[in-house]
Design a protein around this motif. Structure first.
Motif, PDB file in Angstrom:
ATOM      1  N   ARG A  88       0.832  -1.204   0.000  1.00  0.00           N
ATOM      2  CA  ARG A  88       0.000   0.000   0.000  1.00  0.00           C
ATOM      3  C   ARG A  88       0.869   1.257   0.000  1.00  0.00           C
ATOM      4  O   ARG A  88       0.558   2.246  -0.665  1.00  0.00           O
ATOM      5  CB  ARG A  88      -0.920  -0.007   1.220  1.00  0.00           C
ATOM      6  CG  ARG A  88      -1.876   1.170   1.254  1.00  0.00           C
ATOM      7  CD  ARG A  88      -2.975   0.951   2.264  1.00  0.00           C
ATOM      8  NE  ARG A  88      -3.991   1.980   2.177  1.00  0.00           N
ATOM      9  CZ  ARG A  88      -5.268   1.803   2.454  1.00  0.00           C
ATOM     10  NH1 ARG A  88      -5.701   0.612   2.820  1.00  0.00           N
ATOM     11  NH2 ARG A  88      -6.125   2.792   2.362  1.00  0.00           N
ATOM     12  N   GLU A  89       1.961   1.206   0.729  1.00  0.00           N
ATOM     13  CA  GLU A  89       2.861   2.351   0.802  1.00  0.00           C
ATOM     14  C   GLU A  89       3.501   2.638  -0.549  1.00  0.00           C
ATOM     15  O   GLU A  89       3.584   3.798  -0.974  1.00  0.00           O
ATOM     16  CB  GLU A  89       3.942   2.085   1.847  1.00  0.00           C
ATOM     17  CG  GLU A  89       4.953   3.201   2.022  1.00  0.00           C
ATOM     18  CD  GLU A  89       6.008   2.838   3.064  1.00  0.00           C
ATOM     19  OE1 GLU A  89       5.942   3.383   4.174  1.00  0.00           O
ATOM     20  OE2 GLU A  89       6.888   2.006   2.751  1.00  0.00           O
TER      21      GLU A  89
ATOM     22  N   ASN B 157      -3.859  -8.761   0.263  1.00  0.00           N
ATOM     23  CA  ASN B 157      -5.208  -8.182   0.215  1.00  0.00           C
ATOM     24  C   ASN B 157      -5.567  -7.444   1.501  1.00  0.00           C
ATOM     25  O   ASN B 157      -6.310  -6.462   1.482  1.00  0.00           O
ATOM     26  CB  ASN B 157      -6.251  -9.274  -0.025  1.00  0.00           C
ATOM     27  CG  ASN B 157      -6.307  -9.731  -1.479  1.00  0.00           C
ATOM     28  OD1 ASN B 157      -5.542  -9.267  -2.326  1.00  0.00           O
ATOM     29  ND2 ASN B 157      -7.213 -10.645  -1.774  1.00  0.00           N
ATOM     30  N   TYR B 158      -5.049  -7.932   2.625  1.00  0.00           N
ATOM     31  CA  TYR B 158      -5.412  -7.361   3.922  1.00  0.00           C
ATOM     32  C   TYR B 158      -5.014  -5.888   4.054  1.00  0.00           C
ATOM     33  O   TYR B 158      -5.532  -5.173   4.923  1.00  0.00           O
ATOM     34  CB  TYR B 158      -4.760  -8.172   5.053  1.00  0.00           C
ATOM     35  CG  TYR B 158      -3.260  -8.004   5.155  1.00  0.00           C
ATOM     36  CD1 TYR B 158      -2.697  -7.039   5.975  1.00  0.00           C
ATOM     37  CD2 TYR B 158      -2.407  -8.823   4.416  1.00  0.00           C
ATOM     38  CE1 TYR B 158      -1.314  -6.869   6.065  1.00  0.00           C
ATOM     39  CE2 TYR B 158      -1.029  -8.663   4.490  1.00  0.00           C
ATOM     40  CZ  TYR B 158      -0.492  -7.688   5.314  1.00  0.00           C
ATOM     41  OH  TYR B 158       0.871  -7.526   5.394  1.00  0.00           O
ATOM     42  N   GLN B 159      -4.121  -5.423   3.188  1.00  0.00           N
ATOM     43  CA  GLN B 159      -3.657  -4.036   3.270  1.00  0.00           C
ATOM     44  C   GLN B 159      -4.640  -3.038   2.641  1.00  0.00           C
ATOM     45  O   GLN B 159      -4.458  -1.829   2.765  1.00  0.00           O
ATOM     46  CB  GLN B 159      -2.298  -3.902   2.582  1.00  0.00           C
ATOM     47  CG  GLN B 159      -1.205  -4.749   3.217  1.00  0.00           C
ATOM     48  CD  GLN B 159       0.132  -4.594   2.527  1.00  0.00           C
ATOM     49  OE1 GLN B 159       0.403  -3.577   1.877  1.00  0.00           O
ATOM     50  NE2 GLN B 159       0.996  -5.596   2.665  1.00  0.00           N
ATOM     51  N   PHE B 160      -5.685  -3.564   1.988  1.00  0.00           N
ATOM     52  CA  PHE B 160      -6.615  -2.709   1.268  1.00  0.00           C
ATOM     53  C   PHE B 160      -8.043  -2.960   1.753  1.00  0.00           C
ATOM     54  O   PHE B 160      -8.402  -4.081   2.117  1.00  0.00           O
ATOM     55  CB  PHE B 160      -6.500  -2.970  -0.240  1.00  0.00           C
ATOM     56  CG  PHE B 160      -5.107  -2.762  -0.756  1.00  0.00           C
ATOM     57  CD1 PHE B 160      -4.669  -1.505  -1.134  1.00  0.00           C
ATOM     58  CD2 PHE B 160      -4.209  -3.830  -0.833  1.00  0.00           C
ATOM     59  CE1 PHE B 160      -3.372  -1.309  -1.602  1.00  0.00           C
ATOM     60  CE2 PHE B 160      -2.915  -3.648  -1.297  1.00  0.00           C
ATOM     61  CZ  PHE B 160      -2.496  -2.370  -1.676  1.00  0.00           C
ATOM     62  N   ASP B 161      -8.851  -1.911   1.744  1.00  0.00           N
ATOM     63  CA  ASP B 161     -10.197  -2.000   2.304  1.00  0.00           C
ATOM     64  C   ASP B 161     -11.117  -2.900   1.507  1.00  0.00           C
ATOM     65  O   ASP B 161     -12.039  -3.516   2.059  1.00  0.00           O
ATOM     66  CB  ASP B 161     -10.819  -0.597   2.394  1.00  0.00           C
ATOM     67  CG  ASP B 161     -10.093   0.297   3.388  1.00  0.00           C
ATOM     68  OD1 ASP B 161      -9.513  -0.257   4.350  1.00  0.00           O
ATOM     69  OD2 ASP B 161     -10.108   1.525   3.209  1.00  0.00           O
ATOM     70  N   CYS B 162     -10.887  -2.994   0.204  1.00  0.00           N
ATOM     71  CA  CYS B 162     -11.782  -3.758  -0.660  1.00  0.00           C
ATOM     72  C   CYS B 162     -10.998  -4.314  -1.835  1.00  0.00           C
ATOM     73  O   CYS B 162     -10.137  -3.620  -2.399  1.00  0.00           O
ATOM     74  CB  CYS B 162     -12.931  -2.869  -1.159  1.00  0.00           C
ATOM     75  SG  CYS B 162     -14.046  -3.674  -2.322  1.00  0.00           S
ATOM     76  N   VAL B 163     -11.274  -5.561  -2.207  1.00  0.00           N
ATOM     77  CA  VAL B 163     -10.623  -6.200  -3.345  1.00  0.00           C
ATOM     78  C   VAL B 163     -11.694  -6.898  -4.183  1.00  0.00           C
ATOM     79  O   VAL B 163     -12.574  -7.574  -3.642  1.00  0.00           O
ATOM     80  CB  VAL B 163      -9.560  -7.225  -2.893  1.00  0.00           C
ATOM     81  CG1 VAL B 163      -8.942  -7.922  -4.103  1.00  0.00           C
ATOM     82  CG2 VAL B 163      -8.473  -6.555  -2.057  1.00  0.00           C
TER      83      VAL B 163
END
Length: 281
Positions: free
Chosen positions: A47-48, A73-79
């Motif tokens: 994400r960074e 995937n856990y780093q983003f709110d929605c996939v």
């Protein structure tokens, strides 16, 4: 963390982001939004790095559910993901993620690998899961402003695999579904000849090149024809035994020589397949 990922601009507004263990995520940037294809293992802060490349609103999609493509995937709110692929995602999350991570840790300890950053809290990481899934639709179009990206369902490497076509560059982003090294031997892969038949539907699209998730360059669109040709030539008696490096499961590998200067250095097509899973049913 800035040295963990290596982004490379491979086309206008397209960043192919390398992470250790030889896997790429791909960022496509439009005028109004950006699209991230796959999230890698998730050992680093993807994400960074995407935020350093664009400050536009970000949509995230998975080409398929394997751990090296959906682990972050856990780093983003929605996939977004193909609904058919969810069982594969959860199997890899629960069964493969701990085993693979343990293997990488051993290699790191022996000095043979730098896949897992020393700053990562591994116990915390193993507990991370997807925040929220949205279900992809076949032919779904993501409007990024000045360019669109179309999701195309292509059962092959896995039954829920999806490829993505960028309207601006006409590059097809294929995940693991189209590659000179095609693995289609899993129990959750599509039948070999069904996959070959589905490749034909790509012929209606204008495709200038192909980018896979484990190769850092844009490959010729003719790769699709060569894969079809290789499958049509498969002879079980001429194939070699292939042993999966993690599970030890045995399959077959057929090698098709490529004698075509237009293929830009691709000398052979390797297809790993299950001889008992060529047809549906």
């Amino acid at each position: 963390m800035s040295n963990y990922y290596i982004p490379c601009q491979i086309a206008p507004g397209v960043w192919h982001i390398y992470e250790p263990a030889n896997v790429y995520s791909t960022l496509i940037v439009g005028k109004e939004r950006a699209l991230l294809i796959d999230t890698g293992y998730g050992y680093g802060n993807l994400r960074e790095i995407t935020a350093s490349l664009t400050d536009l609103p970000l949509t995230v999609v998975n080409s398929h559910g394997h751990f090296d493509h959906a682990g972050g995937n856990y780093q983003f709110d929605c996939v977004y993901i193909n609904r058919t692929e969810l069982p594969v995602y959860f199997w890899y999350l629960t069964e493969v993620k701990p085993v693979t991570t343990g293997t990488f840790l051993k290699l790191c300890g022996s000095g043979k690998s730098e896949v897992i950053p020393k700053t990562l809290d591994v116990e915390w990481y193993l507990q991370q899961n997807n925040r929220h899934f949205e279900m992809l639709k076949d032919q779904q179009v993501f409007d990024l402003g000045g360019r669109t990206v179309t999701a195309i369902f292509l059962p092959g490497h896995t039954v829920g695999s999806t490829v993505f076509l960028d309207s601006l560059t006409e590059i097809l982003f294929s995940g693991d579904d189209i590659s000179p090294n095609l693995w289609i031997q899993f129990e959750h892969s599509a039948p070999l000849y069904d996959y070959a038949a589905d490749l034909i539907k790509l012929k209606k699209y204008p495709i200038s090149g192909i980018v896979s998730s484990h190769i850092g360059t844009v490959m010729p669109a003719g790769l699709i024809d060569w894969i079809e040709f290789a499958i049509s030539n498969i002879d079980d008696t001429q194939a070699q035994t292939f042993v999966h490096p993690r599970t030890g499961r045995k399959s077959l590998m057929f090698r098709q020589p490529v004698e075509d200067e237009a293929m830009d250095g691709i000398k052979k097509i390797n297809i790993v397949y299950d001889k008992n899973h060529k047809f549906a049913g």
